[in-house]
Structure formats: structure tokens, C-alpha cells
Design an enzyme around this catalytic site. Structure first.
Site, mmCIF file in Angstrom:
data_model
loop_
_atom_site.group_PDB
_atom_site.id
_atom_site.type_symbol
_atom_site.label_atom_id
_atom_site.label_comp_id
_atom_site.label_asym_id
_atom_site.label_seq_id
_atom_site.Cartn_x
_atom_site.Cartn_y
_atom_site.Cartn_z
ATOM 1 N N CYS A 1 20.934 29.202 32.745
ATOM 2 C CA CYS A 1 20.210 29.198 34.034
ATOM 3 C C CYS A 1 18.807 28.643 33.876
ATOM 4 O O CYS A 1 17.851 29.164 34.478
ATOM 5 C CB CYS A 1 20.157 30.595 34.657
ATOM 6 S SG CYS A 1 21.751 31.229 35.090
ATOM 7 N N LYS B 1 19.217 44.784 32.110
ATOM 8 C CA LYS B 1 18.782 44.183 30.843
ATOM 9 C C LYS B 1 18.030 45.188 29.978
ATOM 10 O O LYS B 1 17.645 44.902 28.861
ATOM 11 C CB LYS B 1 17.902 42.959 31.112
ATOM 12 C CG LYS B 1 18.691 41.791 31.722
ATOM 13 C CD LYS B 1 17.857 40.550 31.759
ATOM 14 C CE LYS B 1 18.400 39.522 32.731
ATOM 15 N NZ LYS B 1 19.452 38.690 32.149
ATOM 16 N N HIS C 1 13.568 30.569 34.423
ATOM 17 C CA HIS C 1 14.958 30.821 34.826
ATOM 18 C C HIS C 1 15.117 30.313 36.263
ATOM 19 O O HIS C 1 14.140 30.296 37.021
ATOM 20 C CB HIS C 1 15.181 32.337 34.775
ATOM 21 C CG HIS C 1 16.585 32.785 34.968
ATOM 22 N ND1 HIS C 1 17.159 32.903 36.204
ATOM 23 C CD2 HIS C 1 17.541 33.165 34.076
ATOM 24 C CE1 HIS C 1 18.401 33.340 36.076
ATOM 25 N NE2 HIS C 1 18.659 33.507 34.798
ATOM 26 N N GLN D 1 12.956 39.465 30.618
ATOM 27 C CA GLN D 1 13.203 39.414 29.172
ATOM 28 C C GLN D 1 12.099 40.087 28.357
ATOM 29 O O GLN D 1 12.150 40.070 27.137
ATOM 30 C CB GLN D 1 13.343 37.947 28.711
ATOM 31 C CG GLN D 1 14.513 37.208 29.325
ATOM 32 C CD GLN D 1 15.865 37.763 28.880
ATOM 33 O OE1 GLN D 1 15.971 38.459 27.867
ATOM 34 N NE2 GLN D 1 16.912 37.448 29.631
ATOM 35 N N ASP E 1 7.651 37.252 35.614
ATOM 36 C CA ASP E 1 9.069 37.588 35.514
ATOM 37 C C ASP E 1 9.252 38.341 34.196
ATOM 38 O O ASP E 1 9.182 37.748 33.114
ATOM 39 C CB ASP E 1 9.872 36.285 35.555
ATOM 40 C CG ASP E 1 11.359 36.499 35.284
ATOM 41 O OD1 ASP E 1 11.745 37.606 34.881
ATOM 42 O OD2 ASP E 1 12.123 35.529 35.460
HETATM 43 N N1 PMP Z 1 14.564 35.767 34.802
HETATM 44 C C1 PMP Z 1 14.898 35.725 33.512
HETATM 45 C C2 PMP Z 1 13.880 35.291 32.503
HETATM 46 C C3 PMP Z 1 16.185 36.087 33.117
HETATM 47 O O1 PMP Z 1 16.525 36.042 31.837
HETATM 48 C C4 PMP Z 1 17.110 36.512 34.099
HETATM 49 C C5 PMP Z 1 18.527 36.913 33.723
HETATM 50 N N2 PMP Z 1 19.157 36.043 32.833
HETATM 51 C C6 PMP Z 1 16.701 36.549 35.425
HETATM 52 C C7 PMP Z 1 15.425 36.173 35.744
HETATM 53 C C8 PMP Z 1 17.616 36.988 36.512
HETATM 54 O O2 PMP Z 1 17.916 38.339 36.403
HETATM 55 P P1 PMP Z 1 18.978 39.028 37.383
HETATM 56 O O3 PMP Z 1 20.189 38.152 37.347
HETATM 57 O O4 PMP Z 1 19.209 40.361 36.779
HETATM 58 O O5 PMP Z 1 18.361 39.087 38.737
#
Ligand code: PMP
Length: 404
Positions: free
Chosen positions: A363, A225, A122, A202, A199
């Protein structure tokens, strides 16, 4: 076992209609809906225990402090971390990765040192490192992804050099659903004396994670999430690492004493929590973790796997379907394209049928470039979704296809 009827009753928003159609919410990888207990905990916090934490001698401040620190212990238990000192509250995954990118590079990296990322990250796990590449001259090495959407582990092993200082990878891909072989990743990195950041944005909502069993050095996730509130997340870090790292931000809470000559930083975990913390958010996050714990991550994983397999089988019956991400180990994310239909068109037309999916690059533009596409349609499932909803979604995709 998932008691779907009673679970759905816990989520008032699932009873909504949009454009006169029952809402089918398949955008769970972006954010999850909140059960009643979580929403009520917010009101309860502001109505009954609201006072700034850590500084007050009065009753309410002490009650709020106790609730906030209890929440830290709930997170500790949820992750099976060794100590509450290893749990830092942040605004979310993104802020947690920025914290490590900033503090770790400052303490442990010099110009020319390397961090290993992957092509399926991401942007949150790319851009913070790029900022450090510009500021400090660190070098990013990237593990490619194979045709099934799995990390190329042979290349991963070959990327280590004496300049490698950190591995920072996603546990589960938000586009492909791939569950990466994190045990193997960590073992390999540790064999080179290199720490690992995962990270977990997910992964934590879908699979059980255990910090001590994984032996991971840093792990991050977002509250929103995992059925919790927005604006709060967690950085887990082994105490031995967090002790070594300098603070990320300065301000109240993170200090022991301040004078214009010298400031002494507070101990862990406060060293990394500058300013008034989101003490309502932390207790509400703890409530969300209780909720997930009550259903049980094993039951959640099994049920969501069934949904994913059912949806994948059904989608494949539609001519011209391309599915992105067919890793052997996969969580409940289904990214696809149908023929030449643009993902935005598919998303907008499904929306008119009451079906919420995500479209675009999610993203993860470098991954889109590697796949040679602009974007996908992404349906992501939660334990509150049903096979009937998947049937409606598949009928919707067919209907859209016929329009083109
Ligand atoms: N890493 C991953 C794998 C994600 O899916 C996301 C959210 N789509 C993020 C980071 C970022 O999370 P946040 O916007 O809640 O900081």
C-alpha cells in the site's frame, strides 16, 4: 527483559503448524497476533457487560458505558494525552485520517492551500488528501526520501509557504521501517504555525509515544496492529483543534439535540463518534494496551532491535540481497529483494515452509515508484518472534534462492 517462553504461551496461534511446519509469523506490520487475555476480553464483554452505551439508565448499560469510558482513559494514559476529550475512537488509522482530511480541510483550508505529505506514506495518508484535492482544490506537496530511506529534511523545510495549512506524515514507514525525526518535523511546522498529523500505525506497537512531549496536533493508530482487535482505532487531537473542526459523520451519539430546524452537536469527544461506538472493541483495545504496558515498550523496542539487527546481518550474507530502508533510526521491518527473484515467488515459497511474510507494494505504490521497483518481500518482527525463527527464515530464503 523479554521472557520469550511465557510470552509465546500467551499467543495460542504461535503454536500452530502450516503445511506441517511450525508457523513463523513475520507479517506483524500488517497485523499482530492476539494474546489470550485480549481474546478472552471479547467473550467476557459480550457475555457479561453487553448493552448499548451512553443512553441507558439500566445497570448493564451503565456498566458498559463505564467500561467504554474507562478504555478511553487507558488510551489517554497510554498516549499521555492531556484529556480523555482528546481521544476519539475510530475504525482504525484509515478512518482517523479520513476524518481529519475531511473536517480539517472543511474548517481550515481553501482552494490552493497546501498539505505536506511524504513519498513514504501509506495509501491511507495519500488518498484521503487526494479526495480533498479533487473536491476542494487543495494542493499536495511531497517530501522525497533519500537512498537510505530517510526523509529529505532540507526539502521538507523548503516546502513551507504561506499556503501550507497542515503537515501529515508517517511516524514510522511500513515498508522501510524508518523512524522519522518527528520532533524536528513538528518544531519546524510549528515555527510556521502549521499543525502536524502523525500516522502512528507502525510506531505505537514498537516505541513509546507521548502526545504532550511531542506536542503533536493529531496522532492516529489502529488497534489490530498493537495486539488489539480489528475494527477499532484512535484519533488523538489537541482539544483546541478538535473544538474547531466540524463533525465528520452525523447520527446518534454526536448530537446534543435534534430538530428539523436545528441540530446542536455534542461536546468532545462524542462530536466525532456518530452511531453506536465499538464499545466492546474499545475495552478490548484497552486490554491490549495493558498487555503491552506490562511487557514495557522499552523492553519491546530493545528486543525487537536485536531481532532486526540479527536478521539484517544474516540476510546480508546471502548474495544478491538488496535491503530497502537503512535509516539510522529504524523499527523492526525488513524489506528486501534477492537477485531477480520476484517477491511473490519468494513469498509463496516461504509460505510452503510455514513462514508468513508480506510481498508486493505494501500500500505504498508512490514509494515503490520512487525506489524503481514493483514490490519487496517484507519480514516484520514482534516481541514474540525469536532468533531461531530468523535462522529458519534465512535458511528458507537461501533454499528459495537455490531453486532459481
Ligand atoms: N498507515 C500505515 C503506516 C500502515 O502501515 C497502515 C496499515 N498497513 C495504515 C496506515 C492503515 O491502517 P488500517 O488499515 O488499520 O486503517
Amino acid at each position: 527483559m523479554i521472557d520469550i517462553q511465557s510470552i509465546r504461551e500467551d499467543f495460542p496461534i504461535l503454536a500452530h503448524t502450516v503445511y506441517g511446519k511450525p508457523l513463523i509469523y513475520f507479517d506483524n506490520a500488517a497485523t499482530t497476533q492476539k494474546p489470550r487475555a485480549v481474546v478472552e476480553k471479547i467473550t467476557d464483554g459480550y457475555y457479561h457487560v453487553n448493552a448499548n452505551v451512553h443512553r441507558g439508565v439500566h445497570f448493564l448499560s451503565q456498566a458498559a458505558t463505564e467500561a467504554h469510558e474507562k478504555a478511553r482513559q487507558v488510551v489517554q494514559q497510554f498516549l499521555n494525552a492531556a484529556s480523555p476529550n482528546e481521544i476519539i475512537f475510530t475504525r482504525g488509522t484509515t478512518e482517523a485520517i479520513n476524518l481529519i482530511a475531511s473536517s480539517f480541510t472543511e474548517a481550515c483550508m481553501e482552494e490552493g492551500d497546501e498539505v505536506i505529505l511524504s513519498a513514504m506514506e501509506h495509501h491511507s495518508n495519500i488518498v484521503p488528501w487526494q479526495l480533498q484535492a479533487t473536491r476542494r482544490g487543495i494542493v499536495l506537496k511531497v517530501v522525497p526520501v533519500n537512498g537510505k530511506g530517510e526523509l529529505c529534511m532540507d526539502t521538507y523545510r523548503s516546502l513551507f509557504s504561506e499556503r501550507t495549512k497542515l503537515v501529515s506524515l508517517t511516524h514510522v514507514s511500513n515498508v522501510l521501517g524508518s523512524i522519522n525525526p518527528v520532533k524536528e518535523i513538528i518544531r519546524e511546522a510549528h515555527a510556521h504555525d502549521v499543525p502536524v498529523l502523525l500516522d502512528g500505525a507502525q510506531s505505537v506497537p514498537h516505541i513509546k509515544v507521548d502526545m504532550q512531549a511531542l506536542d503533536v496536533d493529531f496522532y492516529v493508530f489502529s488497534g489490530h496492529k498493537i495486539y488489539g482487535p480489528t475494527g477499532i482505532g484512535v484519533l488523538y487531537g489537541k482539544e483546541k483543534w478538535l473544538d474547531k473542526l466540524p463533525p465528520y459523520q452525523g447520527g446518534g451519539e454526536m448530537i446534543a439535540s435534534v430538530s428539523f430546524e436545528k441540530t446542536v452537536f455534542n461536546e468532545l469527544p462524542y462530536k466525532f463518534e456518530a452511531g453506536t461506538p465499538d464499545y466492546i472493541g474499545s475495552t478490548v483495545l484497552a486490554e491490549a494496551l495493558h498487555y503491552v504496558g506490562k511487557i514495557g515498550l522499552d523492553a519491546i523496542a530493545a528486543y525487537e532491535k536485536e531481532l532486526l539487527q540479527y536478521a539484517t546481518r544474516q540476510l546480508k550474507t546471502i548474495d544478491g540481497t538488496r535491503i530497502f530502508g537503512e535509516a539510522a533510526e529504524k523499527s523492526s521491518v525488513l524489506s528486501f529483494l534477492i537477485g531477480t527473484i520476484h517477491p511473490y515467488d519468494m513469498g509463496m515459497l516461504l509460505d510452503r515452509l510455514g513462514i508468513a511474510v508480506r510481498t508486493g507494494h505494501h500500500c505504498a505504490q508512490p514509494l515503490m515508484n520512487a525506489l524503481g521497483i514493483e514490490g519487496t518481500v517484507r519480514a516484520s518482527f514482534s516481541f514474540y518472534n525469536t532468533k531461531e525463527e530468523i535462522d529458519a527464515f534465512i535458511a528458507g530464503v537461501r533454499q528459495v534462492k537455490e531453486m532459481f
